[in-house]
Design an enzyme around this catalytic site. Structure first.
Site, PDB file in Angstrom:
ATOM      1  N   CYS A 255      22.968 -45.024  44.860  1.00  0.00           N
ATOM      2  CA  CYS A 255      23.059 -43.836  45.705  1.00  0.00           C
ATOM      3  C   CYS A 255      22.084 -43.997  46.857  1.00  0.00           C
ATOM      4  O   CYS A 255      20.861 -43.951  46.676  1.00  0.00           O
ATOM      5  CB  CYS A 255      22.716 -42.578  44.902  1.00  0.00           C
ATOM      6  SG  CYS A 255      22.778 -41.054  45.878  1.00  0.00           S
ATOM      7  N   VAL A 256      22.616 -44.224  48.054  1.00  0.00           N
ATOM      8  CA  VAL A 256      21.796 -44.338  49.254  1.00  0.00           C
ATOM      9  C   VAL A 256      22.638 -43.821  50.413  1.00  0.00           C
ATOM     10  O   VAL A 256      23.858 -44.002  50.437  1.00  0.00           O
ATOM     11  CB  VAL A 256      21.348 -45.804  49.480  1.00  0.00           C
ATOM     12  CG1 VAL A 256      22.527 -46.718  49.699  1.00  0.00           C
ATOM     13  CG2 VAL A 256      20.361 -45.906  50.631  1.00  0.00           C
TER      14      VAL A 256
END
Length: 212
Positions: free
Chosen positions: A95-96
């Protein structure tokens, strides 16, 4: 393995092949590139754990998967080496922001890889996939560091990591691996002519990196 090679337009395949070849020849510091022998749309990499973090000394295998709508839609990133990190889920999903709302079609794969490496230095507990890691990072850093270091030592160091340690280890690209002009398949005959056409959307320089 599901391949998206036949789903991507020839000009996109050409741009991807050009950037992957450049990355493999001159990778960013601390990152090694292993183009897939079978599918140019799946990029395997090995990221060195940054110094000054619980991941230092480890080698973390990762893969980027380019979907059929790339580059309009960002690639998906997965850690293949087990890691204790707020922004990495239990199945390795990452998750970025650059892989979500901050994605722009002109951003290259190099930008993505550098941003993921930066995430190892600056985790973002506000968008945690691993809630326990996110909580410990905020409330008990010593325990977070201890847990992250332990998993690094078990899974990412030495022979136990399964990660490529040098250019002679790990999956090796064939001479023409991933080259759309060399790939066999129902549409292979149609690719060379399309790739010969000039294109204006050449890869641009990597913009300033932002971490999630």
């Amino acid at each position: 393995m599901n391949s998206n090679v036949e789903n991507l337009p020839p000009h996109v395949l050409r741009l991807v092949y050009k950037e992957v070849s450049a990355l493999a020849a001159d990778p960013p510091e601390g990152i090694k590139i292993y183009p897939s022998e079978e599918d140019i749309t799946e990029l395997h990499t090995a990221i060195e754990g940054p110094e000054g973090t619980p991941f230092a000394g480890g080698i973390f295998r990762m893969r980027l998967v380019l979907g059929k709508d790339f580059p309009a839609v960002p690639p998906k990133g997965y850690f293949l080496t087990k890691i204790f990190h707020p922004n990495v889920g239990h199945k390795g999903e990452i998750c970025v922001n650059v892989l979500k709302r901050d994605w722009k079609a002109e951003l290259g794969l190099k930008h993505v890889l550098l941003t993921i490496k930066c995430l190892l230095i600056h985790p973002n507990p506000e968008s945690a996939l691993n809630e326990e890691a996110g909580r410990l990072l905020l409330e008990d850093y010593a325990e977070y560091e201890s847990r992250a270091r332990l998993l690094t030592e078990i899974h990412a160091m030495g022979g136990t990591s399964g990660a490529p340690q040098d250019p002679n280890d790990g999956p090796q690209p064939k001479k023409h691996a991933g080259d759309p002009m060399k790939r066999a398949g129902p549409s292979a005959a149609s690719v060379p002519a399309a790739l010969d056409a000039p294109h204006a959307d050449q890869p641009r320089g990597v913009p300033e990196m932002t971490s999630a």
